[in-house]
Design a protein around this motif. Sequence first.
Motif, PDB file in Angstrom:
ATOM      1  N   PHE A   1       5.575   1.763  -3.164  1.00 37.98           N
ATOM      2  CA  PHE A   1       5.915   1.071  -1.921  1.00 37.98           C
ATOM      3  C   PHE A   1       5.617   1.953  -0.713  1.00 37.98           C
ATOM      4  O   PHE A   1       5.010   1.504   0.265  1.00 37.98           O
ATOM      5  N   VAL A   2       6.025   3.213  -0.781  1.00 39.14           N
ATOM      6  CA  VAL A   2       5.782   4.138   0.334  1.00 39.14           C
ATOM      7  C   VAL A   2       4.282   4.320   0.548  1.00 39.14           C
ATOM      8  O   VAL A   2       3.801   4.291   1.688  1.00 39.14           O
ATOM      9  N   ASP A   3       3.524   4.474  -0.532  1.00 41.58           N
ATOM     10  CA  ASP A   3       2.064   4.579  -0.407  1.00 41.58           C
ATOM     11  C   ASP A   3       1.487   3.330   0.244  1.00 41.58           C
ATOM     12  O   ASP A   3       0.620   3.412   1.116  1.00 41.58           O
ATOM     13  N   TRP A   4       1.957   2.174  -0.175  1.00 35.47           N
ATOM     14  CA  TRP A   4       1.507   0.890   0.373  1.00 35.47           C
ATOM     15  C   TRP A   4       1.789   0.819   1.869  1.00 35.47           C
ATOM     16  O   TRP A   4       0.945   0.395   2.651  1.00 35.47           O
ATOM     17  N   MET A   5       2.971   1.269   2.266  1.00 36.24           N
ATOM     18  CA  MET A   5       3.329   1.277   3.692  1.00 36.24           C
ATOM     19  C   MET A   5       2.424   2.230   4.469  1.00 36.24           C
ATOM     20  O   MET A   5       1.931   1.886   5.542  1.00 36.24           O
ATOM     21  N   LYS A   6       2.213   3.422   3.927  1.00 41.56           N
ATOM     22  CA  LYS A   6       1.408   4.428   4.628  1.00 41.56           C
ATOM     23  C   LYS A   6      -0.060   4.027   4.722  1.00 41.56           C
ATOM     24  O   LYS A   6      -0.739   4.384   5.674  1.00 41.56           O
ATOM     25  N   GLU A   7      -0.537   3.280   3.729  1.00 41.96           N
ATOM     26  CA  GLU A   7      -1.926   2.820   3.753  1.00 41.96           C
ATOM     27  C   GLU A   7      -2.110   1.620   4.669  1.00 41.96           C
ATOM     28  O   GLU A   7      -3.236   1.197   4.911  1.00 41.96           O
ATOM     29  N   GLY A   8      -1.013   1.076   5.153  1.00 35.44           N
ATOM     30  CA  GLY A   8      -1.086  -0.050   6.075  1.00 35.44           C
ATOM     31  C   GLY A   8      -1.543  -1.346   5.442  1.00 35.44           C
ATOM     32  O   GLY A   8      -2.128  -2.199   6.103  1.00 35.44           O
ATOM     33  N   LYS A   9      -1.259  -1.516   4.157  1.00 32.62           N
ATOM     34  CA  LYS A   9      -1.663  -2.744   3.464  1.00 32.62           C
ATOM     35  C   LYS A   9      -0.724  -3.900   3.761  1.00 32.62           C
ATOM     36  O   LYS A   9      -0.923  -4.995   3.288  1.00 32.62           O
ATOM     37  N   ASN A  10       0.283  -3.646   4.532  1.00 31.60           N
ATOM     38  CA  ASN A  10       1.282  -4.675   4.831  1.00 31.60           C
ATOM     39  C   ASN A  10       0.954  -5.399   6.102  1.00 31.60           C
ATOM     40  O   ASN A  10       0.235  -5.026   6.931  1.00 31.60           O
TER      41      ASN A  10
END
Length: 118
Positions: free
Chosen positions: A109-118
Amino acid sequence: MLAWKMSAAKMGYFTRDECRNGLAALEAKNGQRDVEKESICELLDMLLGSWYPAQVGKLVEYLKFQTDYKVICKDQWMGFYRFCTKVSFPDMTNYDADNGFYSLIIDNFVDWMKEGKN
């Protein structure tokens, strides 16, 4: 959704039988430690959403986006709570993936947030 599944007679209060019946309806029977992610999304919003709306909103968005997890176990649920209460959000500067304190789903989840996939 939870109150409806529990057939609660009084809003915000659940008897033991209402709770057992509701959890069974949500497929979280006695001793079962896993709950389907759709139910977890509802429970996160209902139980933590008013205290941690930004975190819960993004966690729910991530859970709906990802395809690796179909059910969430008790340890992952507790990790969601720990994350909401301990990690600064949205910058997550105090998140330490190397300490082993969080489960892989939170790391992802943190990786997903940092990659801006949201």
